[in-house]
Design a protein around this motif. Sequence first.
Motif, PDB file in Angstrom:
ATOM      1  N   THR A   3       0.838  -1.202   0.000  1.00 44.95           N
ATOM      2  CA  THR A   3       0.000   0.000   0.000  1.00 44.95           C
ATOM      3  C   THR A   3       0.874   1.255   0.000  1.00 44.95           C
ATOM      4  O   THR A   3       2.082   1.207   0.213  1.00 44.95           O
ATOM      5  CB  THR A   3      -0.895   0.029   1.255  1.00 44.95           C
ATOM      6  OG1 THR A   3      -0.044   0.159   2.402  1.00 44.95           O
ATOM      7  CG2 THR A   3      -1.745  -1.225   1.357  1.00 44.95           C
ATOM      8  N   SER A   4       0.232   2.393  -0.197  1.00 43.90           N
ATOM      9  CA  SER A   4       0.936   3.676  -0.128  1.00 43.90           C
ATOM     10  C   SER A   4       1.549   3.876   1.248  1.00 43.90           C
ATOM     11  O   SER A   4       2.678   4.367   1.381  1.00 43.90           O
ATOM     12  CB  SER A   4      -0.017   4.826  -0.452  1.00 43.90           C
ATOM     13  OG  SER A   4      -0.440   4.736  -1.791  1.00 43.90           O
ATOM     14  N   ASP A  52       7.919   8.524  -4.099  1.00 44.00           N
ATOM     15  CA  ASP A  52       8.429   7.185  -3.802  1.00 44.00           C
ATOM     16  C   ASP A  52       9.947   7.097  -3.901  1.00 44.00           C
ATOM     17  O   ASP A  52      10.503   6.011  -3.996  1.00 44.00           O
ATOM     18  CB  ASP A  52       7.800   6.169  -4.759  1.00 44.00           C
ATOM     19  CG  ASP A  52       6.298   6.037  -4.554  1.00 44.00           C
ATOM     20  OD1 ASP A  52       5.810   6.412  -3.473  1.00 44.00           O
ATOM     21  OD2 ASP A  52       5.620   5.567  -5.483  1.00 44.00           O
ATOM     22  N   GLU A 114       8.857   1.160  -5.542  1.00 48.23           N
ATOM     23  CA  GLU A 114       7.584   1.168  -6.265  1.00 48.23           C
ATOM     24  C   GLU A 114       6.719  -0.015  -5.879  1.00 48.23           C
ATOM     25  O   GLU A 114       7.233  -1.086  -5.557  1.00 48.23           O
ATOM     26  CB  GLU A 114       7.845   1.145  -7.775  1.00 48.23           C
ATOM     27  CG  GLU A 114       8.602   2.359  -8.264  1.00 48.23           C
ATOM     28  CD  GLU A 114       8.937   2.278  -9.744  1.00 48.23           C
ATOM     29  OE1 GLU A 114       8.967   1.149 -10.296  1.00 48.23           O
ATOM     30  OE2 GLU A 114       9.163   3.339 -10.348  1.00 48.23           O
ATOM     31  N   ALA A 115       5.425   0.174  -5.957  1.00 49.41           N
ATOM     32  CA  ALA A 115       4.469  -0.875  -5.613  1.00 49.41           C
ATOM     33  C   ALA A 115       4.304  -1.886  -6.750  1.00 49.41           C
ATOM     34  O   ALA A 115       3.849  -2.997  -6.526  1.00 49.41           O
ATOM     35  CB  ALA A 115       3.110  -0.265  -5.249  1.00 49.41           C
TER      36      ALA A 115
END
Length: 116
Positions: A3-4, A52, A114-115
């Motif tokens: 998640t963020s 990010d 990064e996600a």
Amino acid sequence: MITSAGLARVLALLDQDLAYFGLGSGTPPGVDSVILDQEAIRKIATTTIDGDTLIKEVYLDEGQGNGIHFTSAGIFGDGATAAVDTGKLFAGSEIDVDKDQYESLTVSIEITVEAE
């Protein structure tokens, strides 16, 4: 999926552990490097988090690092201190900079999480 909030936490943890920036004059670091070859300068890094991306920087004024041809830069954690060759190299890069007393120098390394 991260998640963020998870990404923000990863960046905060990296920032906390990766406090020191080194500059060297030897062979640039490779994927298996744990130190900088011929590390000449070790200083506390400044930090900026931009989205990010964790940005670590070191600044040398006109009186620091003169007469050195810098060929590598790196960020250190895992027990790193202000002493050269302490801790472990987390991220590094090849650079090509001659430093003299007539100029200052800022070097930065960016680490993006990064996600996806």
